[in-house]
Design a protein around this motif. Structure first.
Motif, PDB file in Angstrom:
ATOM      1  N   SER A 109      34.517 -17.293  12.894  1.00 21.64           N
ATOM      2  CA  SER A 109      33.030 -17.342  13.060  1.00 21.64           C
ATOM      3  C   SER A 109      32.632 -16.521  14.196  1.00 21.64           C
ATOM      4  O   SER A 109      31.284 -16.271  14.454  1.00 21.64           O
ATOM      5  CB  SER A 109      32.620 -18.885  13.118  1.00 21.64           C
ATOM      6  OG  SER A 109      32.836 -19.743  12.198  1.00 21.64           O
ATOM      7  N   ILE A 110      33.408 -15.876  14.948  1.00 21.64           N
ATOM      8  CA  ILE A 110      33.194 -15.146  15.947  1.00 21.64           C
ATOM      9  C   ILE A 110      32.105 -13.908  15.411  1.00 21.64           C
ATOM     10  O   ILE A 110      31.206 -13.123  16.073  1.00 21.64           O
ATOM     11  CB  ILE A 110      34.480 -14.567  16.586  1.00 21.64           C
ATOM     12  CG1 ILE A 110      33.996 -13.858  18.055  1.00 21.64           C
ATOM     13  CG2 ILE A 110      35.268 -13.773  15.786  1.00 21.64           C
ATOM     14  CD1 ILE A 110      33.761 -14.576  19.472  1.00 21.64           C
ATOM     15  N   SER A 111      32.335 -13.735  14.217  1.00 20.07           N
ATOM     16  CA  SER A 111      31.564 -12.693  13.481  1.00 20.07           C
ATOM     17  C   SER A 111      30.029 -12.642  13.637  1.00 20.07           C
ATOM     18  O   SER A 111      29.167 -11.876  13.470  1.00 20.07           O
ATOM     19  CB  SER A 111      31.868 -12.141  12.034  1.00 20.07           C
ATOM     20  OG  SER A 111      32.018 -13.520  11.443  1.00 20.07           O
ATOM     21  N   LYS A 112      29.758 -14.129  13.678  1.00 20.86           N
ATOM     22  CA  LYS A 112      28.168 -14.622  13.950  1.00 20.86           C
ATOM     23  C   LYS A 112      27.572 -14.077  15.077  1.00 20.86           C
ATOM     24  O   LYS A 112      26.404 -13.902  14.937  1.00 20.86           O
ATOM     25  CB  LYS A 112      28.082 -15.952  13.451  1.00 20.86           C
ATOM     26  CG  LYS A 112      28.584 -16.544  12.215  1.00 20.86           C
ATOM     27  CD  LYS A 112      28.468 -17.799  12.282  1.00 20.86           C
ATOM     28  CE  LYS A 112      28.902 -18.550  10.826  1.00 20.86           C
ATOM     29  NZ  LYS A 112      28.698 -19.991  10.798  1.00 20.86           N
ATOM     30  N   LEU A 113      28.393 -13.566  16.205  1.00 24.11           N
ATOM     31  CA  LEU A 113      27.965 -13.392  17.405  1.00 24.11           C
ATOM     32  C   LEU A 113      27.449 -11.929  17.308  1.00 24.11           C
ATOM     33  O   LEU A 113      28.062 -11.057  18.172  1.00 24.11           O
ATOM     34  CB  LEU A 113      28.978 -13.841  18.711  1.00 24.11           C
ATOM     35  CG  LEU A 113      29.131 -15.084  18.717  1.00 24.11           C
ATOM     36  CD1 LEU A 113      30.290 -15.169  19.661  1.00 24.11           C
ATOM     37  CD2 LEU A 113      27.926 -16.087  18.801  1.00 24.11           C
ATOM     38  N   THR A 114      26.769 -11.478  16.610  1.00 20.98           N
ATOM     39  CA  THR A 114      26.375 -10.130  16.264  1.00 20.98           C
ATOM     40  C   THR A 114      25.608  -9.236  17.861  1.00 20.98           C
ATOM     41  O   THR A 114      25.645  -7.965  17.887  1.00 20.98           O
ATOM     42  CB  THR A 114      25.278  -9.788  15.147  1.00 20.98           C
ATOM     43  OG1 THR A 114      24.054 -10.649  15.313  1.00 20.98           O
ATOM     44  CG2 THR A 114      26.056 -10.297  13.991  1.00 20.98           C
ATOM     45  N   SER A 115      25.288 -10.141  18.661  1.00 19.77           N
ATOM     46  CA  SER A 115      24.650  -9.403  19.865  1.00 19.77           C
ATOM     47  C   SER A 115      25.778  -9.185  21.007  1.00 19.77           C
ATOM     48  O   SER A 115      25.357  -8.647  22.052  1.00 19.77           O
ATOM     49  CB  SER A 115      23.442 -10.001  20.333  1.00 19.77           C
ATOM     50  OG  SER A 115      22.385  -9.956  19.336  1.00 19.77           O
ATOM     51  N   TYR A 137      36.528  -6.971  15.073  1.00 24.07           N
ATOM     52  CA  TYR A 137      36.111  -5.575  14.717  1.00 24.07           C
ATOM     53  C   TYR A 137      34.825  -5.393  14.047  1.00 24.07           C
ATOM     54  O   TYR A 137      34.158  -4.474  13.940  1.00 24.07           O
ATOM     55  CB  TYR A 137      37.108  -5.077  13.674  1.00 24.07           C
ATOM     56  CG  TYR A 137      38.487  -4.908  14.330  1.00 24.07           C
ATOM     57  CD1 TYR A 137      38.638  -3.866  15.420  1.00 24.07           C
ATOM     58  CD2 TYR A 137      39.363  -5.643  14.197  1.00 24.07           C
ATOM     59  CE1 TYR A 137      39.835  -3.926  16.235  1.00 24.07           C
ATOM     60  CE2 TYR A 137      40.671  -5.754  14.573  1.00 24.07           C
ATOM     61  CZ  TYR A 137      41.003  -4.806  15.747  1.00 24.07           C
ATOM     62  OH  TYR A 137      42.168  -4.526  16.310  1.00 24.07           O
ATOM     63  N   SER A 138      34.119  -6.664  13.494  1.00 21.61           N
ATOM     64  CA  SER A 138      32.782  -6.584  13.065  1.00 21.61           C
ATOM     65  C   SER A 138      31.698  -6.504  14.292  1.00 21.61           C
ATOM     66  O   SER A 138      30.711  -6.442  13.838  1.00 21.61           O
ATOM     67  CB  SER A 138      32.502  -7.607  12.067  1.00 21.61           C
ATOM     68  OG  SER A 138      32.500  -9.002  12.670  1.00 21.61           O
ATOM     69  N   LEU A 139      31.786  -6.821  15.466  1.00 24.26           N
ATOM     70  CA  LEU A 139      31.153  -7.076  16.383  1.00 24.26           C
ATOM     71  C   LEU A 139      30.956  -5.594  16.829  1.00 24.26           C
ATOM     72  O   LEU A 139      31.433  -5.147  18.184  1.00 24.26           O
ATOM     73  CB  LEU A 139      31.652  -7.870  17.598  1.00 24.26           C
ATOM     74  CG  LEU A 139      31.973  -9.484  17.152  1.00 24.26           C
ATOM     75  CD1 LEU A 139      32.475 -10.181  18.106  1.00 24.26           C
ATOM     76  CD2 LEU A 139      30.666 -10.068  16.594  1.00 24.26           C
TER      77      LEU A 139
END
Length: 89
Positions: free
Chosen positions: A41-47, A67-69
């Motif tokens: 769920s770390i991928s939700k921290l887009t900022s 890697y999606s951040l």
């Protein structure tokens, strides 16, 4: 919340609610007793620009979702029990 810093002996796993802070830019949890894994769920921290989880008791694999951040500039995971490698962002 855009800035979150805790050096006060937090323990247990990182709560799923943490991953809902989508405006968070800076998170530092240095020298706590956080355990368990870093959730996909770390991928939700887009900022998120800086993530420092140094000196905890985190285990498991380093999640590929990091890697999606695309805004992430600084990542420090030292002094945990994580496995895996981190390629250049």
């Amino acid at each position: 919340i855009r800035y979150l810093e805790a050096h006060n002996n937090l323990n247990g796993t990182i709560p799923e609610e943490f991953y809902l802070l989508n405006k968070l830019r800076y998170a530092q949890f240095f020298g706590n007793e956080l355990s368990g894994s870093i959730s996909p769920s770390i991928s939700k921290l887009t900022s998120l620009q800086n993530l420092l989880l140094t000196k905890n008791s985190l285990t498991s694999y380093i999640p590929d979702e990091l890697y999606s951040l695309y805004r992430l500039q600084k990542l420090v995971l030292t002094d945990n029990e994580l496995t895996g490698t981190i390629s250049k962002f």
